[in-house]
Design an enzyme around this catalytic site. Structure first.
Site, PDB file in Angstrom:
ATOM      1  N   ASP A 479      -2.363  26.393 -12.690  1.00 41.30           N
ATOM      2  CA  ASP A 479      -2.317  25.508 -13.849  1.00 41.30           C
ATOM      3  C   ASP A 479      -3.543  24.616 -13.818  1.00 41.30           C
ATOM      4  OD1 ASP A 479      -0.031  26.289 -14.887  1.00 41.30           O
ATOM      5  OD2 ASP A 479       1.230  24.651 -14.169  1.00 41.30           O
ATOM      6  N   THR A 481      -3.590  21.158 -15.496  1.00 44.78           N
ATOM      7  CA  THR A 481      -3.219  19.744 -15.416  1.00 44.78           C
ATOM      8  C   THR A 481      -2.504  19.427 -14.118  1.00 44.78           C
ATOM      9  OG1 THR A 481      -2.944  19.865 -17.770  1.00 44.78           O
ATOM     10  CG2 THR A 481      -2.102  17.901 -16.693  1.00 44.78           C
TER      11      THR A 481
END
Length: 1192
Positions: A479, A481
């Site tokens: 991912d 974030t």
């Protein structure tokens, strides 16, 4: 209350006095929670009036919660129970000792030792003795023959030693895992309201009457009734077996159950049942947490037969599985729908076919390779020991009855039997040394040690295999974030009132009407659980609590010198008319307020390119709305959004819409009509800086042969900018960055089906997947794993934090969940939890994984050298001199150093950065490389030459009496003591050689970084001195002089010098060397075995090999079983909810069986250790995966 039945009221009154002033009893609440939907609402109305009055009865306030006074909390715990389910009792030390005694080789030794003991007390008359042959008579003095019992006793003693050490190892392992488990449980916290304050408390502290705040991604820790909810949808598949999400509202179905997952929305509930009284707790107790393993075995057999019968049984009998009374069927038609295909033959067949074609996730490849190797070595050892015994017996018989031409007389029988027992003991000792029971021990020690140390590196390992698999990882899908970035978001640019500000504007520059709408929208349209708190330390940054993007917007409101909290106090969460919470489909969140004049105003926020398409107006510089055309939108995208995104900013659009009172109330369910015609207020650019340590960590990954891909929901320009900053994309490289839509277009054919060939064209070059949905992530991971383009199957690690990442995390070989930002669902589906959400911790996990593999290889290299030498020495010695040069007790001591101590010493080597300089081994790499084979054979040759020289010429070298051909109870000789001592010295020095397996020259490199290794080598040396100098008869040793000791040590030290000679020979020249210790390829598994594996979610290679290798003696290797027991005990109970949920999902999956869930058949599932299904039907049957997929 008036229409209550008389008995109900009377009961509740009587019970109320019992339960100390609470207006409802434990049983009342328990039976209430068994109802669903309309029945439940009816019962609440009938018994309590409404939820508000239920709260009053429980002495709690829906807004302020419990007072939080210790006295009140304690009282609630005594009346309604604690939120805790007692775990299965651990095995006691004595039980573990008993298990270790079951080892078949040890049993054989014990029997032989006892026989030898009994016979040694028999004294034939001396005259007779002479007539029993050369070997029996001889130079024994009286004391010596009396000491005949010592050898038997010594063998028994050393068996006891081995058993206690094994049991202690298992006991400390189990203790470690339980400690780890309780740590995982303690870390699980939940948000409740107490004394009007929102606080987080450990799950075990939740009591009946608590007001709990629930939100997207939570795993509910207790049963409760909904007080207030926004757009709440729950996945109840773990309890009801229904894969459809159930919508929860106060009006239709307010019942919330523990162990279920919040898939969308938020809300508050009043807790009504905890621990063993909650629905999941009841099922758990029915499944029988602590039944005996013996019953399990029986049950498991029955279950298997049951399944076979069912396969033959006509389908219509399967169509109506009886549900257990504790698994209430939801009153919707979902369940019936799910069952439908089973009624038809095609349905069942299709299911069967589908199941067969699905590629299975293969579990613990390392365990599998090791078990296979152990079986092979064990077989060889068995053959060798049998041949040894046969040769010894034949030589003795031929010598005594053929050459000496003696008769077998009755008086001589005990003496002959003593000889046979001695031969038998020698044979068994060869077997003991040959069987590498230290292998499973080494794996477990290595894994347990790594897991403990990985905690310090912020990796909380939930499944042991993950640790080893990580070492083989070839791809990481991460991912953006929070993993690659710091997840501390701030608004740094804004486009408001027709002007693009490169930094946060001053409030004076914005028209007051626009500012009021903007601040009101931010305050009410962000989750009320999100807030900005004052910094913990003076001068620090304000603390961000809750969703970080929303924190950035609240911070923006503060920067504009307005107080969002004042607005929230004026409009509490209960006054919000309707909330459309954020989810991956909407990519936006909207909140509706009812105004004083009867009109409605809706505030929306979301991804700018999505929300701008729904904006038809925009607020101008003087605060008036004007028309916003598609042409204006394109201008804005080019001039505002793209420049922000190219700087790595996430862009969010804020808008609103008014619904006039004159038009009446809109249809809120029709989202498409509601979420359109917006007026754009502002677009903000949010910065989330890259973590400073990430670029370096990514460089290390790339050097180690691991491809890092970024999978994010963000805009493609933002993603590309961040990927470049991280070093995932290098300028000038030929790599792909795709958006989810484009990715889907490329991988699907005309019919819209995903084709593997199409994925294969994309994934090798793909580095960034932007605007991706959770399904895209799952598709990508599955595509890479199933791909056959690369020469080795890809091993994929995935990071995830959201509920919808569940399927991808489960599909991946190793799933990493975020410890801070991750939802409970993601953690439940993962193998490792990153406690600091940091990408560089993943790199540490790779290092540890590779280290586990190398540690095992080091141990193997050492152990196999000892095995080969000891077996050949015992075998040849026995055949030539009719006696093993290494006595039974000595062999057991060597076995102890080799197995237990060496596995401790070599399995605890700390990892070094050098591990990241080589490519991943891949799943098919043999455990023993050609270099290791060269080392094993090379050192074996050296040791054999030394031992045989000493054995056959030692008496001449040292000028001592020969120890060969000694009679039955002869005293220990200096000759054989020197042989034994030199043998042990060579092993000690070779243990240092074994530290390097890739042909490195400096074997002392970093030796002092491992205190365990140094202390074990030193300790073994001291014990060896004691054994030789003071061991006497039991160890068949005589004390040696300093000269002899120096010679022994010098010959041992020679193996270090010899090691240098070996490493000078290039492996490539030695064409005859073979590798060993390959895992079984899936193609090699016979069809009938594959059929048996059908029921499993995963192929557990270790299990397979065990099943195939269960020859009598090998079952003695049930130490492997014990290790697996511990591992799976750990796996199946990683967290209290996890365990519950897994139990529950097993029970729901088993509803196809015609057996009843409440019967103990499922004990087999709940606690059997090595069933892959039990441990891996792990929970996240999120969204896409239907729970009824097992048609077996």
């Amino acid at each position: 209350m008036a229409n209550n039945s008389y008995s109900g009221v009377k009961n509740s009154m009587v019970e109320a006095n019992h339960d100390g002033e609470f207006g409802c009893t434990l049983n009342e609440l328990r039976s209430l929670m068994e109802l669903r939907g309309a029945d439940a609402l009816g019962k609440i109305g009938e018994t309590y009036g409404d939820v508000q009055r239920l709260c009053n009865r429980l002495k709690t306030s829906p807004t302020d919660g419990l007072s939080g006074q210790p006295g009140d909390i304690e009282k609630r715990k005594t009346v309604f129970g604690q939120n805790f389910i007692p775990p299965k009792k651990p095995k006691t030390f004595l039980q573990l000792v008993w298990e270790a005694l079951q080892d078949v080789t040890l049993i054989i030794l014990e029997v032989a030792a006892i026989v030898s003991l009994c016979l040694s007390f028999y004294r034939p008359p001396d005259t007779e003795r002479e007539n029993c042959g050369r070997a029996a008579g001889g130079v024994e003095d009286e004391n010596e023959s009396e000491a005949g019992w010592i050898e038997g006793a010594a063998i028994l003693l050393s068996v006891i030693c081995v058993v206690v050490v094994t049991a202690f190892n298992d006991w400390s392992k189990e203790k470690q895992f339980r400690g780890l488990q309780s740590r995982i449980e303690q870390e699980q916290k939940f948000t409740v309201v107490r004394g009007g304050q929102v606080i987080q408390i450990p799950v075990a502290e939740i009591v009946v009457g608590d007001i709990a705040q629930i939100k997207y991604g939570d795993l509910l820790p207790a049963d409760g009734v909904l007080i207030q909810g926004n757009d709440l949808k729950i996945d109840e598949s773990s309890l009801t077996g229904e894969s459809d999400h159930v919508k929860k509202t106060q009006e239709k179905d307010p019942m919330l159950l523990s162990g279920t997952h919040v898939m969308e929305g938020s809300g508050k509930m009043v807790v009504t049942a905890v621990g063993v009284n909650s629905q999941t707790g009841i099922i758990f107790t029915l499944l029988g947490g602590g039944d005996d393993d013996d019953d399990e075995e029986e049950e498991k057999k029955k279950e298997k037969e049951e399944k076979k019968k069912q396969r033959k049984r006509p389908e219509h009998l399967l169509s109506h599985p009886p549900l257990s009374p504790t698994l209430p069927q939801a009153p919707t038609d979902g369940a019936a729908m799910e069952m439908q295909p089973l009624n038809s033959d095609e349905g069942a067949d299709a299911e069967e076919k589908k199941k067969a074609n699905l590629p299975k996730k293969e579990k613990s490849v390392l365990q599998g390779k090791l078990t296979k190797l152990a079986v092979q070595i064990g077989k060889a050892g068995l053959v060798m020991s049998a041949i040894t015994v046969i040769i010894l017996v034949v030589l003795f018989v031929v010598d005594t009855f053929w050459i000496q031409k003696l008769e077998w007389t009755k008086d001589c029988t005990p003496i002959y039997i003593q000889f046979f027992v001695k031969f038998f003991i020698i044979g068994v000792t060869v077997l003991v040394v040959a069987v590498p029971e230290g292998l499973p021990l080494a794996v477990t020690i290595s894994l347990a040690y790594s897991v403990k140390k990985m905690m310090k590196d912020n990796n909380l390992v939930r499944h042991l295999d993950a640790c080893e698999t990580m070492g083989n990882a070839t791809a990481i899908c991460s991912d953006k974030t929070g993993t690659l970035t710091m997840n501390r978001m701030t608004v740094v640019q804004a486009y408001v009132a027709e002007k693009h500000y490169k930094k946060v504007p001053e409030p004076e520059n914005i028209p007051s009407s626009t500012l009021d709408i903007l601040i009101l929208g931010i305050a009410v349209n962000c989750a009320y659980t999100t807030k900005i708190m004052p910094p913990e330390k003076e001068g620090g940054l304000p603390r961000q609590v809750g969703n970080k993007t929303e924190c950035a917007l609240l911070g923006f409101a503060n920067d504009l010198k307005r107080d969002y909290q004042a607005i929230r106090n004026e409009i509490p969460e209960e006054k919000l008319y309707k909330v459309y919470t954020f989810n991956s489909v909407r990519k936006s969140m909207s909140t509706v307020l009812k105004m004083a004049d009867g009109s409605y105003r809706m505030f929306s926020k979301g991804a700018s390119e999505i929300l701008l398409k729904k904006c038809y107006k925009i607020l101008t510089a003087n605060g008036e709305p004007k028309v916003f055309r598609p042409r204006d939108r394109d201008d804005m995208v080019k001039k505002v959004i793209e420049p922000m995104a190219s700087e790595g900013l996430r862009t969010i659009c804020l808008g609103y819409r008014d619904f006039p009172a004159s038009e009446g109330e809109p249809d809120w369910e029709n989202e498409n009509d509601i979420l359109t015609g917006l007026t754009c207020v502002c677009v903000v650019g949010i910065e989330d800086p890259v973590r400073p340590e990430v670029p370096d960590a990514i460089r290390k990954c790339q050097r180690a042969g691991i491809t890092v891909r970024m999978v994010t929901g963000d805009n493609i320009n933002t993603a590309r900018a961040i990927a470049t900053k991280c070093g995932i994309l290098q300028p000038g490289d030929d790599f792909l960055c795709l958006e989810g839509k484009e990715f889907n277009r490329r991988i699907r054919n005309e019919k819209g089906e995903i084709e593997q060939e199409r994925i294969d064209k994309i994934w090798p070059k793909l580095r960034v997947l932007a605007r991706s949905s959770p399904t895209d992530k799952h598709t990508l991971v599955k595509g890479i794993i199933d791909s056959t383009v690369a020469e080795q199957r890809q091993v994929v690690a995935v990071t995830g934090d959201g509920t919808n990442d569940g399927p991808a995390l489960k599909k991946a070989d190793v799933g990493f969940a975020m410890g801070i930002a991750g939802t409970d669902v993601a953690k439940e589906a993962s193998d490792i939890i990153l406690t600091d959400d940091n990408f560089s911790s993943i790199v540490r996990a790779v290092m540890w994984g590779r280290n586990v593999y190398d540690s095992i290889s080091k141990f193997l290299q050492f152990q196999l050298t000892v095995n080969v030498v000891a077996v050949i020495v015992a075998f040849t010695g026995a055949c030539i001199t009719q006696d093993s040069p290494l006595k039974a007790v000595q062999m057991l001591w060597v076995n102890l150093i080799m197995d237990t101590f060496a596995s401790l010493a070599l399995a605890t080597e700390p990892p070094t950065e050098a591990l990241l300089l080589r490519k991943p081994y891949g799943r098919n790499k043999p455990l023993i490389s050609r270099t290791m084979m060269k080392n094993i054979l090379g050192h074996g040759v050296y040791q054999l030459i030394i031992i045989f020289s000493l054995l056959f010429a030692g008496e001449k070298m040292f000028d001592i009496d020969s120890g060969r051909n000694a009679p039955l109870h002869a005293p220990p000789s200096e000759h054989y003591t020197i042989v034994f001592n030199t043998f042990v010295m060579m092993q000690l020095f070779n243990e240092i050689n074994a530290r390097k397996i890739h042909g490195e020259r400096n074997v002392f490199d970093g030796i002092f970084n491992n205190p365990i290794f140094c202390s074990i080598v030193f300790g073994t040396f001291i014990i060896q001195i004691v054994i030789v100098q003071f061991g006497g008869k039991p160890f068949s040793c005589v004390s040696l002089s300093i000269d002899q000791w120096l010679w022994c040590t010098f010959l041992g030290f020679g193996s270090l010098l010899w090691g240098q000679v070996i490493s000078s020979i290039p492996t490539s020249r030695l064409k005859f060397l073979k590798t060993a210790g390959h895992g079984t390829q899936k193609e090699e598994i016979p069809d009938e075995e594959l059929e048996e594996l059908e029921d499993m979610d995963e192929i557990d290679h270790a299990e397979r090999e065990l099943r195939r290798g269960q020859i009598l003696w090998f079952r003695g290797l049930n130490r492997i079983q014990t290790q697996m027991d511990v591992v799976s005990a750990f796996q199946s109970g990683t967290s209290f909810q996890g365990a519950l949920r897994r139990q529950a999902s097993n029970s729901s999956q088993q509803q196809h069986d015609v057996t009843n869930v409440s019967s103990p058949t499922h004990v087999a599932f709940s606690t059997t250790t090595t069933t892959a299904t039990a441990t891996n039907t792990a929970s996240a049957t999120v969204g896409c995966e239907c729970v009824f997929s097992s048609s077996a």
